[in-house]
Structures are given as structure tokens and as C-alpha cells.
Design an enzyme around this catalytic site. Structure first.
Site, PDB file in Angstrom:
ATOM      1  N   GLY A  12       0.840  -1.203   0.000  1.00  0.00           N
ATOM      2  CA  GLY A  12       0.000   0.000   0.000  1.00  0.00           C
ATOM      3  C   GLY A  12       0.867   1.242   0.000  1.00  0.00           C
ATOM      4  O   GLY A  12       0.509   2.268   0.571  1.00  0.00           O
ATOM      5  N   SER A 138      -4.775   0.081  13.615  1.00  0.00           N
ATOM      6  CA  SER A 138      -5.486   1.344  13.867  1.00  0.00           C
ATOM      7  C   SER A 138      -5.866   1.343  15.341  1.00  0.00           C
ATOM      8  O   SER A 138      -5.927   0.272  15.962  1.00  0.00           O
ATOM      9  CB  SER A 138      -6.757   1.367  13.004  1.00  0.00           C
ATOM     10  OG  SER A 138      -7.651   2.380  13.412  1.00  0.00           O
ATOM     11  N   TYR A 151     -14.394  -2.982   9.611  1.00  0.00           N
ATOM     12  CA  TYR A 151     -13.018  -2.462   9.645  1.00  0.00           C
ATOM     13  C   TYR A 151     -12.392  -2.771  11.007  1.00  0.00           C
ATOM     14  O   TYR A 151     -11.263  -3.246  11.103  1.00  0.00           O
ATOM     15  CB  TYR A 151     -13.063  -0.953   9.385  1.00  0.00           C
ATOM     16  CG  TYR A 151     -11.721  -0.245   9.384  1.00  0.00           C
ATOM     17  CD1 TYR A 151     -10.948  -0.186   8.218  1.00  0.00           C
ATOM     18  CD2 TYR A 151     -11.224   0.383  10.530  1.00  0.00           C
ATOM     19  CE1 TYR A 151      -9.721   0.473   8.209  1.00  0.00           C
ATOM     20  CE2 TYR A 151     -10.007   1.030  10.528  1.00  0.00           C
ATOM     21  CZ  TYR A 151      -9.257   1.079   9.364  1.00  0.00           C
ATOM     22  OH  TYR A 151      -8.033   1.737   9.366  1.00  0.00           O
ATOM     23  N   ALA A 153     -13.195  -5.129  13.104  1.00  0.00           N
ATOM     24  CA  ALA A 153     -12.940  -6.576  13.233  1.00  0.00           C
ATOM     25  C   ALA A 153     -11.629  -6.937  12.547  1.00  0.00           C
ATOM     26  O   ALA A 153     -10.815  -7.695  13.094  1.00  0.00           O
ATOM     27  CB  ALA A 153     -14.092  -7.357  12.617  1.00  0.00           C
ATOM     28  N   ASP A 187      -4.694  12.053   8.017  1.00  0.00           N
ATOM     29  CA  ASP A 187      -5.080  12.892   6.890  1.00  0.00           C
ATOM     30  C   ASP A 187      -4.615  12.296   5.552  1.00  0.00           C
ATOM     31  O   ASP A 187      -3.623  12.742   4.971  1.00  0.00           O
ATOM     32  CB  ASP A 187      -4.433  14.276   7.123  1.00  0.00           C
ATOM     33  CG  ASP A 187      -4.911  15.284   6.111  1.00  0.00           C
ATOM     34  OD1 ASP A 187      -5.885  14.990   5.392  1.00  0.00           O
ATOM     35  OD2 ASP A 187      -4.296  16.363   6.040  1.00  0.00           O
TER      36      ASP A 187
HETATM   37  N1  LIG Z   1      -6.131   7.252   7.226  1.00  0.00           N
HETATM   38  C1  LIG Z   1      -6.517   6.868   8.444  1.00  0.00           C
HETATM   39  O1  LIG Z   1      -7.322   7.540   9.122  1.00  0.00           O
HETATM   40  C2  LIG Z   1      -5.940   5.622   9.050  1.00  0.00           C
HETATM   41  C3  LIG Z   1      -5.920   5.520  10.439  1.00  0.00           C
HETATM   42  C4  LIG Z   1      -5.406   4.372  11.031  1.00  0.00           C
HETATM   43  C5  LIG Z   1      -4.917   3.352  10.235  1.00  0.00           C
HETATM   44  N2  LIG Z   1      -4.950   3.482   8.894  1.00  0.00           N
HETATM   45  C6  LIG Z   1      -4.425   2.361   8.120  1.00  0.00           C
HETATM   46  O2  LIG Z   1      -3.251   2.781   7.449  1.00  0.00           O
HETATM   47  C7  LIG Z   1      -3.081   2.023   6.257  1.00  0.00           C
HETATM   48  C8  LIG Z   1      -2.846   2.975   5.095  1.00  0.00           C
HETATM   49  O3  LIG Z   1      -4.011   3.750   4.916  1.00  0.00           O
HETATM   50  P1  LIG Z   1      -4.016   5.197   4.242  1.00  0.00           P
HETATM   51  O4  LIG Z   1      -4.730   6.091   5.173  1.00  0.00           O
HETATM   52  O5  LIG Z   1      -2.670   5.550   3.776  1.00  0.00           O
HETATM   53  O6  LIG Z   1      -5.014   4.916   3.023  1.00  0.00           O
HETATM   54  P2  LIG Z   1      -4.870   5.168   1.470  1.00  0.00           P
HETATM   55  O7  LIG Z   1      -6.182   4.780   0.904  1.00  0.00           O
HETATM   56  O8  LIG Z   1      -4.338   6.507   1.188  1.00  0.00           O
HETATM   57  O9  LIG Z   1      -3.743   4.114   1.026  1.00  0.00           O
HETATM   58  C9  LIG Z   1      -3.999   2.741   1.025  1.00  0.00           C
HETATM   59  C10 LIG Z   1      -3.146   2.101  -0.054  1.00  0.00           C
HETATM   60  O10 LIG Z   1      -3.423   0.688  -0.030  1.00  0.00           O
HETATM   61  C11 LIG Z   1      -3.540   0.243  -1.369  1.00  0.00           C
HETATM   62  N3  LIG Z   1      -4.341  -0.977  -1.453  1.00  0.00           N
HETATM   63  C12 LIG Z   1      -5.663  -1.130  -1.251  1.00  0.00           C
HETATM   64  N4  LIG Z   1      -6.021  -2.385  -1.497  1.00  0.00           N
HETATM   65  C13 LIG Z   1      -4.903  -3.066  -1.847  1.00  0.00           C
HETATM   66  C14 LIG Z   1      -4.621  -4.402  -2.220  1.00  0.00           C
HETATM   67  N5  LIG Z   1      -5.603  -5.311  -2.323  1.00  0.00           N
HETATM   68  N6  LIG Z   1      -3.355  -4.757  -2.494  1.00  0.00           N
HETATM   69  C15 LIG Z   1      -2.358  -3.841  -2.432  1.00  0.00           C
HETATM   70  N7  LIG Z   1      -2.561  -2.546  -2.107  1.00  0.00           N
HETATM   71  C16 LIG Z   1      -3.815  -2.171  -1.806  1.00  0.00           C
HETATM   72  C17 LIG Z   1      -4.217   1.412  -2.090  1.00  0.00           C
HETATM   73  O11 LIG Z   1      -4.073   1.318  -3.507  1.00  0.00           O
HETATM   74  C18 LIG Z   1      -3.501   2.601  -1.473  1.00  0.00           C
HETATM   75  O12 LIG Z   1      -2.346   2.943  -2.191  1.00  0.00           O
HETATM   76  C19 LIG Z   1      -4.334   1.165   6.127  1.00  0.00           C
HETATM   77  O13 LIG Z   1      -4.077  -0.121   6.593  1.00  0.00           O
HETATM   78  C20 LIG Z   1      -5.327   1.857   7.036  1.00  0.00           C
HETATM   79  O14 LIG Z   1      -6.304   0.973   7.510  1.00  0.00           O
HETATM   80  C21 LIG Z   1      -5.421   4.592   8.271  1.00  0.00           C
HETATM   81  C1  LIG Z   2     -16.607  10.002   8.234  1.00  0.00           C
HETATM   82  C2  LIG Z   2     -15.447   9.797   9.139  1.00  0.00           C
HETATM   83  C3  LIG Z   2     -14.986   8.423   9.371  1.00  0.00           C
HETATM   84  C4  LIG Z   2     -14.176   7.872   8.267  1.00  0.00           C
HETATM   85  C5  LIG Z   2     -13.105   7.005   8.799  1.00  0.00           C
HETATM   86  C6  LIG Z   2     -12.234   6.498   7.731  1.00  0.00           C
HETATM   87  C7  LIG Z   2     -11.136   5.813   7.980  1.00  0.00           C
HETATM   88  C8  LIG Z   2     -10.554   5.697   9.298  1.00  0.00           C
HETATM   89  C9  LIG Z   2      -9.671   4.769   9.596  1.00  0.00           C
HETATM   90  C10 LIG Z   2      -8.951   4.767  10.913  1.00  0.00           C
HETATM   91  O1  LIG Z   2      -8.176   3.595  11.035  1.00  0.00           O
HETATM   92  C11 LIG Z   2      -9.861   4.903  12.089  1.00  0.00           C
HETATM   93  C12 LIG Z   2      -9.131   5.460  13.226  1.00  0.00           C
HETATM   94  C13 LIG Z   2      -9.627   5.609  14.444  1.00  0.00           C
HETATM   95  C14 LIG Z   2     -10.928   5.024  14.872  1.00  0.00           C
HETATM   96  C15 LIG Z   2     -11.854   5.936  15.570  1.00  0.00           C
HETATM   97  C16 LIG Z   2     -12.121   5.919  16.835  1.00  0.00           C
HETATM   98  C17 LIG Z   2     -11.371   5.084  17.761  1.00  0.00           C
HETATM   99  C18 LIG Z   2     -11.786   5.378  19.147  1.00  0.00           C
HETATM  100  C19 LIG Z   2     -10.726   4.921  20.073  1.00  0.00           C
HETATM  101  C20 LIG Z   2      -9.709   5.947  20.397  1.00  0.00           C
HETATM  102  O2  LIG Z   2      -8.852   6.272  19.561  1.00  0.00           O
HETATM  103  O3  LIG Z   2      -9.736   6.415  21.565  1.00  0.00           O
END
Ligand SMILES: NC(=O)c1ccc[n+]([C@@H]2O[C@H](COP(=O)([O-])OP(=O)(O)OC[C@H]3O[C@@H](n4cnc5c(N)ncnc54)[C@H](O)[C@@H]3O)[C@@H](O)[C@H]2O)c1
Ligand SMILES: CCCCC/C=C\C=C\[C@H](O)C/C=C\C/C=C\CCCC(=O)O
Length: 265
Positions: A12, A138, A151, A153, A187
Site C-alpha cells: 500500500g 489502527s 473495519y 474486526a 489525513d
Molecule cells: N487514514 C486513516 O485515518 C488511518 C488511520 C489508522 C490506520 N490506517 C491504516 O493505514 C493504512 C494505510 O491507509 P491510508 O490512510 O494511507 O489509506 P490510502 O487509501 O491513502 O492508502 C492505502 C493504499 O493501499 C492500497 N491498497 C488497497 N487495497 C490493496 C490491495 N488489495 N493490495 C495492495 N494494495 C492495496 C491502495 O491502492 C492505497 O495505495 C491502512 O491499513 C489503514 O487501515 C489509516
Molecule cells: C466520516 C469519518 C470516518 C471515516 C473514517 C475512515 C477511515 C478511518 C480509519 C482509521 O483507522 C480509524 C481510526 C480511528 C478510529 C476511531 C475511533 C477510535 C476510538 C478509540 C480511540 O482512539 O480512543
């Protein structure tokens, strides 16, 4: 582990957090294989990284982490190119509550598959050099979140998987450290696509809109730099086995809750 000279695979890695982790690793002298399902963004990222850090320092491999063959090819190509892999970052993920199977396949199974290939390559008791596996979960893998149960889970399971391997009594013999990075909201396009759209793919969003927005406001949104800093700190820590690192913006800047003992989170 020492980052200079290390070889890393980041799934990713075409955009968002994975791309930012790749940049921070390259800045510090690592070589990085960026893997992603998105070839267009992957090729752009590859071109930018090679221009900035050198053509021999980074390359892109198209890989869908849900596909066993793609993942094996990724490893074959990475090892052919860089000889070995010291750090595996299973970061690829999606958030879309309408895609239940896909969420589990990508967020959980993709990371587990990547972890096991890394483990087989790295384990010292089978001739490997040791290494580190970091799974990107996360805070939604540690606490319930009513608007994204699927998500949650997938991330809870990934935290459990990673901590279980970290707590294996043979861990020292394997020489492979396991850790989880748990950012709260960050972000990236994952968040903006959900926040900006009229109908985010969340559970009961329309009924609970105010509560969802309030949750995001209360917890705050990490910058990509906040998360990258915590990531680098986690990689560089020698005793990172079993670590669970959270990154939460509104707990006084980005707060890194570093939980080392895998048995007492
Ligand atoms: N953005 C948030 O709020 C947040 C918070 C906590 C954790 N995360 C986690 O961080 C990681 C990165 O997320 P992000 O915010 O950079 O999102 P993002 O959508 O910007 O990037 C995700 C990347 O994963 C790639 N991807 C999706 N499906 C794929 C697959 N089947 N095979 C290979 N690549 C694949 C996408 O093409 C993309 O480049 C994720 O695991 C997400 O769950 C994100
Ligand atoms: C419309 C807004 C929600 C969209 C969320 C999209 C992706 C988020 C992915 C993150 O991995 C989620 C991160 C945090 C989860 C939110 C609350 C956790 C509460 C526990 C805590 O942090 O105290």
C-alpha cells in the site's frame, strides 16, 4: 533496527501513509520496494522516489495483497533486486463498510499473508538473517467504533495475530520482531473520501452523522508526518517486539503510547 542500509517492503505504498513511510525510510538510507494494487499511482511514486533518492534505492511492484501469487512474486522480485529483506511493513488497507469480504481479505488476510512470507524469509532458525514485521492496524483495532464494525474486526484480528506471534516462546530463536502501529484518524485519502462524500460507507451514518463527526473532532486528525514520526521511532527501537504504538492527535499533539509487553495491553 538500524535503518541505513536496511531493505524494506511496504505494501500500500503508492500513496498515503505507506508512501510517507517509504520516504522516511529512504531519507534515512534504506532501500524500499513499494508494493500496491494501484499501478498508476505506484509508477508515479516510483519515479518520484527514484528521482529523489536514486534509481537503485526504490522500485515499484504491482501487487494485490489478496492474491497469493502476487505476494509471492513481490517477494521473489524484491529478493532478486535487493538480495534480502530486513523489514516488512504490511500497510495496505481499505475502509468501506459495504465491502465486508474485501475488508477482511485486504486488511487481515493480506497482512497475514505478507507477515508469513516475511517470517519464512527472515527466521534465523531456518537460515534467515532475522528482521522486523510491522503491521499497520489502527486504534480501531483496540477500541470499539460503532460506525465501522467490519473495519474494526479486521484490525482487532490483525493486532491479535501480531501480538500472538510476538509472544511466541521461541521468538528469540526466530530472531524476528513483531510490532503493530495503531494510528487514529490520519489525513489521507482514506479519510477524505469518507469525510467529503455525501454518503460515507459507514454503518448507520445518516442516523448518527453528528456523533460520527463529533468522534473525529474529539480524537483529532493526525497529519501524515505525525504518523510517520511514530513509525520511524518504532522501527528504530531495538526492543520493539510486541510493541503496540498508538498515534492520537488530540491527546496533546501526537501521542505515542508504546506498549512493549505483548501480554499486558
Ligand atoms: N487514514 C486513516 O485515518 C488511518 C488511520 C489508522 C490506520 N490506517 C491504516 O493505514 C493504512 C494505510 O491507509 P491510508 O490512510 O494511507 O489509506 P490510502 O487509501 O491513502 O492508502 C492505502 C493504499 O493501499 C492500497 N491498497 C488497497 N487495497 C490493496 C490491495 N488489495 N493490495 C495492495 N494494495 C492495496 C491502495 O491502492 C492505497 O495505495 C491502512 O491499513 C489503514 O487501515 C489509516
Ligand atoms: C466520516 C469519518 C470516518 C471515516 C473514517 C475512515 C477511515 C478511518 C480509519 C482509521 O483507522 C480509524 C481510526 C480511528 C478510529 C476511531 C475511533 C477510535 C476510538 C478509540 C480511540 O482512539 O480512543
Amino acid at each position: 533496527m538500524k535503518i541505513p542500509g536496511a531493505v524494506v517492503i511496504v505494501t500500500g505504498g503508492s500513496r498515503g501513509l505507506g508512501r510517507a513511510f517509504s520516504v522516511e525510510l529512504l531519507k534515512r538510507g534504506a532501500r524500499v520496494c513499494v508494493a500496491d494494487i494501484n499501478e498508476t499511482e505506484g509508477r508515479q511514486t516510483e519515479a518520484e522516489l527514484q528521482r529523489q533518492y536514486g534509481a537503485d534505492k526504490a522500485f515499484f511492484v504491482k501487487c494485490d495483497v489478496t492474491k497469493e501469487d502476487d505476494t509471492k512474486d513481490l517477494w521473489r522480485v524484491a529478493v532478486e533486486r535487493f538480495t534480502t529483506v530486513d523489514l516488512m511493513v504490511n500497510n495496505a488497507g481499505i475502509m468501506n463498510e459495504t465491502l465486508v469480504e474485501e475488508t477482511v481479505q485486504i486488511n487481515l488476510m493480506g497482512a497475514m499473508r505478507g507477515s508469513m512470507l516475511a517470517f519464512e524469509h527472515m527466521r534465523r532458525d531456518r537460515g534467515g538473517k532475522g528482521g522486523v514485521i510491522i503491521n499497520v492496524a489502527s486504534t480501531a483495532g483496540l477500541f470499539p467504533v460503532f460506525f465501522m464494525p467490519t473495519y474494526v474486526a479486521s484490525k482487532y484480528a490483525l493486532v491479535g495475530f501480531t501480538r500472538s506471534w510476538a509472544s511466541n516462546p521461541c521468538q528469540a530463536r526466530f530472531g524476528v520482531n513483531w510490532a503493530v502501529l495503531c494510528p487514529a484518524f490520519a489525513d489521507t485519502s482514506m479519510l477524505s473520501v469518507a469525510l467529503d462524500g455525501p454518503d460515507p460507507p459507514l454503518v448507520t451514518y445518516q442516523e448518527n452523522k453528528e456523533q460520527v463527526i463529533a468522534t473525529v473532532k474529539t480524537i483529532g486528525i493526525n497529519s501524515v508526518d505525525d504518523v510517520s514520526r511514530a513509525f520511524v521511532e518504532l522501527v528504530e527501537k531495538d526492543d520493539n517486539n510486541g510493541a503496540v504504538v498508538t498515534v492520537e492527535k488530540n491527546m496533546g499533539g501526537a501521542v505515542y503510547r508504546f506498549v512493549k509487553n505483548p501480554n499486558c495491553l
